[in-house]
Structure formats: C-alpha cells, structure tokens
Enzyme design. Structure first.
Site, PDB file in Angstrom:
ATOM      1  CG  ASN A 229      -3.651   3.431   0.846  1.00  0.00           C
ATOM      2  OD1 ASN A 229      -4.875   3.445   0.940  1.00  0.00           O
ATOM      3  ND2 ASN A 229      -2.958   2.317   0.798  1.00  0.00           N
TER       4      ASN A 229
ATOM      5  CG  HIS B 245      -2.631  -0.629  -3.577  1.00  0.00           C
ATOM      6  ND1 HIS B 245      -3.212   0.573  -3.288  1.00  0.00           N
ATOM      7  CD2 HIS B 245      -2.658  -1.344  -2.416  1.00  0.00           C
ATOM      8  CE1 HIS B 245      -3.566   0.589  -2.017  1.00  0.00           C
ATOM      9  NE2 HIS B 245      -3.241  -0.551  -1.472  1.00  0.00           N
TER      10      HIS B 245
ATOM     11  CD  GLU C 114      -3.797   3.587  -5.737  1.00  0.00           C
ATOM     12  OE1 GLU C 114      -4.132   4.766  -5.594  1.00  0.00           O
ATOM     13  OE2 GLU C 114      -3.218   2.950  -4.834  1.00  0.00           O
TER      14      GLU C 114
ATOM     15  CB  SER D 153      -0.856   0.050   1.262  1.00  0.00           C
ATOM     16  OG  SER D 153      -1.490  -1.164   1.479  1.00  0.00           O
TER      17      SER D 153
HETATM   18  P1  NAD Z   1      -2.353  -9.550   6.859  1.00  0.00           P
HETATM   19  O1  NAD Z   1      -1.569  -9.431   8.076  1.00  0.00           O
HETATM   20  O2  NAD Z   1      -3.828  -9.690   6.957  1.00  0.00           O
HETATM   21  O3  NAD Z   1      -1.848 -10.819   6.000  1.00  0.00           O
HETATM   22  C1  NAD Z   1      -0.506 -11.117   5.714  1.00  0.00           C
HETATM   23  C2  NAD Z   1      -0.382 -12.603   5.396  1.00  0.00           C
HETATM   24  O4  NAD Z   1       0.944 -12.861   4.956  1.00  0.00           O
HETATM   25  C3  NAD Z   1      -0.640 -13.496   6.611  1.00  0.00           C
HETATM   26  O5  NAD Z   1      -1.521 -14.524   6.233  1.00  0.00           O
HETATM   27  C4  NAD Z   1       0.753 -14.035   6.938  1.00  0.00           C
HETATM   28  O6  NAD Z   1       0.709 -15.312   7.519  1.00  0.00           O
HETATM   29  C5  NAD Z   1       1.386 -14.058   5.569  1.00  0.00           C
HETATM   30  N1  NAD Z   1       2.849 -14.058   5.560  1.00  0.00           N
HETATM   31  C6  NAD Z   1       3.700 -13.453   6.416  1.00  0.00           C
HETATM   32  N2  NAD Z   1       4.974 -13.694   6.038  1.00  0.00           N
HETATM   33  C7  NAD Z   1       4.932 -14.444   4.916  1.00  0.00           C
HETATM   34  C8  NAD Z   1       5.918 -15.020   4.067  1.00  0.00           C
HETATM   35  N3  NAD Z   1       7.206 -14.840   4.297  1.00  0.00           N
HETATM   36  N4  NAD Z   1       5.513 -15.754   3.015  1.00  0.00           N
HETATM   37  C9  NAD Z   1       4.195 -15.955   2.783  1.00  0.00           C
HETATM   38  N5  NAD Z   1       3.223 -15.426   3.547  1.00  0.00           N
HETATM   39  C10 NAD Z   1       3.576 -14.675   4.600  1.00  0.00           C
HETATM   40  O7  NAD Z   1      -1.976  -8.319   5.945  1.00  0.00           O
HETATM   41  P2  NAD Z   1      -2.829  -7.607   4.789  1.00  0.00           P
HETATM   42  O8  NAD Z   1      -3.679  -6.557   5.389  1.00  0.00           O
HETATM   43  O9  NAD Z   1      -3.444  -8.634   3.918  1.00  0.00           O
HETATM   44  O10 NAD Z   1      -1.683  -6.868   3.995  1.00  0.00           O
HETATM   45  C11 NAD Z   1      -0.904  -7.520   3.005  1.00  0.00           C
HETATM   46  C12 NAD Z   1      -0.364  -6.492   2.011  1.00  0.00           C
HETATM   47  O11 NAD Z   1      -1.454  -5.888   1.329  1.00  0.00           O
HETATM   48  C13 NAD Z   1       0.418  -5.369   2.664  1.00  0.00           C
HETATM   49  O12 NAD Z   1       1.456  -4.990   1.839  1.00  0.00           O
HETATM   50  C14 NAD Z   1      -0.631  -4.265   2.767  1.00  0.00           C
HETATM   51  O13 NAD Z   1      -0.056  -3.006   2.810  1.00  0.00           O
HETATM   52  C15 NAD Z   1      -1.385  -4.478   1.486  1.00  0.00           C
HETATM   53  N6  NAD Z   1      -2.754  -3.951   1.460  1.00  0.00           N
HETATM   54  C16 NAD Z   1      -3.549  -4.018   2.564  1.00  0.00           C
HETATM   55  C17 NAD Z   1      -4.838  -3.513   2.511  1.00  0.00           C
HETATM   56  C18 NAD Z   1      -5.760  -3.598   3.710  1.00  0.00           C
HETATM   57  O14 NAD Z   1      -6.804  -2.924   3.728  1.00  0.00           O
HETATM   58  N7  NAD Z   1      -5.475  -4.396   4.709  1.00  0.00           N
HETATM   59  C19 NAD Z   1      -5.333  -2.962   1.318  1.00  0.00           C
HETATM   60  C20 NAD Z   1      -4.499  -2.952   0.185  1.00  0.00           C
HETATM   61  C21 NAD Z   1      -3.217  -3.438   0.283  1.00  0.00           C
END
Ligand code: NAD
Length: 592
Positions: free
Chosen positions: A192, A142, A154, A121
């Site tokens: 964001n 994104h 994005e 993000s």
């Molecule tokens: P989250 O914590 O919900 O999920 C992360 C996942 O990655 C978990 O299931 C974890 O077990 C796994 N993980 C950790 N280390 C790992 C590895 N080495 N190999 C494989 N899997 C691994 O996080 P999220 O909110 O889904 O965020 C993930 C990405 O998406 C981030 O970069 C975040 O910025 C981006 N993002 C988040 C949102 C949101 O609203 N939460 C929106 C858009 C983008």
C-alpha cells in the site's frame, strides 16, 4: 513445533472480513465471525454465499465442499463468542479508535494465549497492540482484496512482537496457501505504501480533468499491463478505506503526495464508496456488483464521429526502435508510408529492420507471406524532407532531444502540404515546443506509442493548448483504425502513464534505500499482492536506469514536487554505470 490455529475469530465481515473468513473455512479452519449487528452479518453471509457459489459454478469447488466450508463458519454479534478461539483476525473499518476499542475488549474476553492479528492496511500495529495487555502477541496480517484470490499476506511484526508468534502466524498463512512476507510496522507496509501514492495521483489527475476515468484506467491497463486501472481499483478497495489509508500514510510521512485528494472526501460524504455502495468513480448495476453500467460520465460514441481529416499517406521520421515499429504498424494496416532517414543507408537499414520483424511474424504463423509483401511494398525509403510533401500525417520518432525535434518540425513546416497532421512520439518533451517551431501549431499533436509499437496497444494522444479539435479527432481515429487504444491527455510531463508510473518506481527505490524491505520482497509484494506483471526493480532494470532517471528528473523539474525528486540510490547506480539489463547489472546482476 509451530502452533496450530484451529479455531479463528474474524471481526468485521465487510469487503475483507468475508473474504478472509472464506479463505480460512476453505482450508478447514473453524471460523467464528462477528459483526456489529444482524444486518452486518447478513451482508457478510450473503458475500460468502455468493463467492462460494461462484467458485462452484467455476468448477473450483464442489457443492459438497461449499457446504462443508459454509458449515465451518458460525456467526455472532458479540465479541464474547470469541472466548475460546486461538487467533483473532480483525477487519473492522480503518479507524484507530475503533480498532483500539475492539482489541481492548478482545483482550478481556480471550484467553492469554490467543494471538491477535489486525488486517489493517496502514494503521500502526504497535499502537493497536498497546491497547491490550499482550502486545507481544499482536501482529499485522494484511490480506489483499479479493482475499480468496490474491496470495500475498503481509505479516507485520512490531518491536515487541514475540518471535514465536511471528513464526506461527507465517506458518499459518502458508497453510492457507498464501505467500507471507514479514516486515516492520510502517504506514502502508510494502504494497500500500507504494500503491496508494499512485492511486491518489490518479484521482488528482481525474479531479483536475486532465483525463477521463476511462482513459486513466485504459492507460495503465494497456500501457503497463496492469489488471485494472487506478480508479476501477479504488472502487474495488472502497473509497472510505482508501481515504483512511492515505490519511494515515500522510500523517506518518507528511508527504503531500499522500494527502488524500479532496475529491475522495467529497465522494465519501456523498455516499459514493465504490462497488460496495454501487457507485464510486463508476456506476455499477447494484451494490457489490462488478458490472459497470453507463452513466452521465460515460463517453458518447459521437466523440468518434467528430470532424476529422483524411489520412492515407503517412510519413515516419527516424530509424530507431520506435520509428521502425510505427512504420510496420501503419504499413500492415494498409497505409502508404514514407520512411525518412538522414541518409540512404540508414533508410535502407530501417526498411530491412521492418522486413526482419515482418519475417518473424510470418515464421510464427501470425502473418501471411502475401500480407508481408504487400506491407513492404507500401514502404518507401526517403532522405529528403520534401518527399514528405504529400503526406496526410507525419509521425516524428527521432532522438529524444528538443533541439533535434524542433529542427524536424521546422523542416516539416516548410515542406508539408497545408492540413497535414504533424505528430511527435516524444515521451517526455513538451509537445507545444514542437508546435511552436512551426507556423501551424494547430496541426501539431502528440502520438505517444509504447515500445514495442507492434505489440503495445496504448497510444497517448496529447493535445497542446494550440491543437485543433479536428487534429485530435484525426489522431484518435487513426489510432482506432490501427487497432490501438488511444487515450487523450494534456501536454504535461509524463502524460498519463509515465507520470503515474515513475513516481511509484521512485518510491520503491526509496523504500529499498531505507532498508525497509529487500528488492525481492518489494517485487514479490507488488506482483503477488497487486497482480502487477513485473515488480518495480524488475521493471526499472528492463526500462534502463538512465532512461528512468531522465524521466524522473523531467517530472521533478516540471512539477517541483519534493516527492518526485529521484532517489539518490538511482542516481548512484546510473553514475556507476549500472543501467539495468542492457549493461548486465542494475538493481540485480544479470552477468552470471
Ligand atoms: P468494510 O467497510 O467493507 O467492512 C467493515 C466491516 O466491519 C463491516 O461489515 C462493519 O459492519 C464491521 N464493523 C464495524 N464496526 C465493527 C465492530 N465494532 N465490531 C465488529 N464489526 C464491525 O471495510 P473493509 O474494506 O473490509 O476493511 C476492513 C479492514 O481491512 C480495514 O482495516 C482495511 O484497511 C483493511 N483492508 C482493506 C482492504 C480493501 O481492499 N478494502 C484490503 C486489505 C485490508
């Protein structure tokens, strides 16, 4: 010919990864999903089962389609499973060292043509890309949360991303039914970068006990038509993710407004991550549940039973849009209203305006003729302040100029009966100035209605340091009686809504000014990515750029936040007479 990505790897099956895997599989893409361990996979799979079951229950997917969707996804705990995929979408937690390690390993495992995308993000795609031997094939992709619902994607290109890769990824996103927007590599990208300053600001307001979580969220929902309030949205995003995004934005911008509010860190440390952990700003009935349950912070109904004053007869001062709207709201609800204007002609014209609006409601079938007539019969035009002598509540809605308002309050102080509640509907002036113009500051309160008052449900009830508790309770009770949603806040510039809204609008102008994205792309990103009813430039043109500039100046002068200083582009447009829709030209040209 654009390249097809038939088999796609998704790394990290959390909040976003599971949603992205669902989007892909539902459009026929074969997905290889990887998480660190079996527990991570089980959580992700549970998410997918649950979400697709819901789609079936909602009639959006047949049971056979759900089965086919789920059958397209295979699971693994090692990145080695991604050796043969065409594209990898990474969605591991928002930490650069973690992402760098994942991409370095992927680079070793995947074929040289595999395209790498990060769902980050805020982190730099350029920085992620240099950890591979193929920075030209690394992009940002994104998605927005929830990925199956929100259409914006994005697509972030770096200075070294190969143009064909961007074209292919854009076509792929379109094939998923998404609306891609291509942008450069800047912390927070479009949505964001504009959203998180606002979210952080809301956390700071909550942290300083300026307003309750319920009131902050209600203010943005009912005052701006946002689908969710900022604190509920943070719970959905995940507080840990939000913290990392803000931290990255702060390190790039050095803008204090992006420095994560200390409360976020404390909540994360305590394990309050939002919906995913079952508790964040709100408490949910279990991890990953959207159902809010009461907790110690939930307002108790007793607040509405606090001692308050009787209100039957209401005075409204002014003849403008707000005044006539407020007169209509009170009269329709059965209050006797005295409409006070500076001359008999103005008073009659204002009553005519109320009649016209009520007539419109009748012709649209929203109001019975008898109710219109009864409402109008309750309105008495007046010119003398002394005609307000027996009002229980007086709402002032005259010009937004302090000297004018102070004179009104001095006059009210002389004529109104003891115990009358005196309210101002100012949107930017200090309520305490009005209070100080009287010898009864305890009776003075802010009642900030929104335009059009007949339609907008929100009313900000503004308590000064002098307002009596029963006056606040009276204001609140009257608003509830009118069918409005009252939110309670302190006497600071912008109250809740304008203080949260205008710095965000200003940031959008600065983004445009910096040539990062076009007004169309920015408006689209906020509407399609965040489900906002209007994009920032559409809204600025509707509100009026002069009005917007005045509010931004007020905020800047009160808080002296460098980040609140109005964008020069806004000043220039106002100076050039381009005030928005009302002059036919603002950020856009409406004259054609
Ligand atoms: P989250 O914590 O919900 O999920 C992360 C996942 O990655 C978990 O299931 C974890 O077990 C796994 N993980 C950790 N280390 C790992 C590895 N080495 N190999 C494989 N899997 C691994 O996080 P999220 O909110 O889904 O965020 C993930 C990405 O998406 C981030 O970069 C975040 O910025 C981006 N993002 C988040 C949102 C949101 O609203 N939460 C929106 C858009 C983008």
């Amino acid at each position: 010919m654009t390249r097809q990505f038939n088999t796609v790897g998704v790394v990290g099956l959390g909040t976003m990864g599971a949603g992205v895997a669902e989007v892909l599989a539902r459009t026929g893409v074969t997905v290889v999903a990887v998480d660190v361990d079996e527990a991570g996979l089980a959580r992700g799979r549970g998410h997918l089962d649950h979400s697709t079951d819901r789609a079936v229950a909602g009639g959006k997917l047949s049971a056979a389609e759900r089965d086919a969707t789920l059958a397209r996804i295979s699971y693994a705990t090692s990145l080695d499973a991604l050796a043969g995929v065409d594209l990898v979408i990474e969605a591991v937690p928002e930490r650069i060292e973690l992402k760098a390690a994942v991409f370095a390993e992927l680079d070793r495992i995947c074929g040289p043509d595999t395209v790498f995308a990060s769902n980050t993000s805020s982190l730099s795609i350029t920085e992620i890309g240099v950890h591979t031997g193929r920075p030209g094939k690394v992009v940002g992709l994104h998605f927005f949360n929830p990925a199956p619902v929100l259409k914006l994607v994005e697509v972030v290109r770096t200075v070294v991303t190969e143009p064909d890769v961007v074209t292919d990824v854009v076509a792929f996103a379109e094939g998923l039914g998404k609306t891609p927007v291509v942008i450069g590599d800047r912390a927070g990208f479009i949505a964001n970068a504009l959203l998180f300053g606002y979210l952080n600001h809301a956390v700071r307001m909550y942290e300083s006990r300026y307003a309750t979580r319920e009131d902050l969220d209600a203010a943005m929902r009912y005052g701006c038509g946002y689908p969710m309030g900022p604190l509920a949205l943070l719970d959905l995003i995940g507080l840990d993710t939000a913290y990392e995004i803000l931290d990255t934005m702060y390190h790039q911008s050095r803008n204090r407004l992006h420095a994560p509010a200390p409360l976020l860190k404390q909540m994360i440390t305590a394990g309050l991550l939002g919906r995913k952990s079952g508790r964040g700003f709100y408490t949910y009935d279990g991890p990953d549940s959207p159902v809010v349950v009461p907790d110690v912070h939930t307002p108790v109904a007793a607040a509405d039973a606090a001692p308050s004053r009787e209100v039957q007869r209401v005075g409204v001062i002014g003849t403008g849009t707000m005044a006539t709207g407020i007169v209509e709201v009170f009269a329709k609800r059965g209050y006797d209203v005295v409409l006070r204007a500076r001359s008999a002609e103005k008073a009659d014209a204002a009553v005519a305006k109320v009649r016209k609006s009520l007539d419109k409601a009748v012709s649209r079938g929203k109001l019975a003729e008898a109710d219109r007539d009864a409402a109008l019969a309750r309105v008495t035009p007046a010119v003398e302040f002394s005609d307000l002598a027996d009002c229980d509540l007086v709402v002032e809605a005259v010009a937004e100029e302090l000297s004018v308002k102070k004179a009104v309050f001095e006059a009210l102080d002389e004529v109104c009966k003891p115990g009358a509640v005196l309210a101002t509907t100012t949107s930017s002036l200090p309520v305490i100035e009005c209070a100080a113009a009287t010898a009864r500051p305890g009776d003075v309160v802010g009642l900030h209605f929104f335009n059009p008052a007949q339609v907008m449900k929100l009313v900000e009830v503004v308590e000064t340091i002098s307002t009596s508790a029963d006056v606040v309770a009276t204001a609140r009770r009257v608003c509830l009686d009118l069918g409005k949603v009252p939110v309670h806040c302190g006497d600071r510039a912008g109250f809740i809504v304008n203080a949260l809204l205008f710095p965000y609008l200003n940031d959008a102008v600065k983004m445009l000014e910096a040539h990062y994205a076009s007004a169309d792309d920015i408006d689209n990103a906020m509407k399609v990515g965040c489900s906002l009813p209007m994009g920032p430039f559409e809204l600025l043109d509707v509100v009026g750029l002069d009005v917007s500039l005045a509010i931004e100046r007020t905020l800047y002068l009160e808080f002296r936040e460098a980040g609140f200083a109005p964008a020069p582009l806004l000043e220039h447009l106002v100076k050039a007479g381009r005030l928005g829709r009302k002059t036919g030209k603002g950020f856009r040209d409406y004259s054609a």
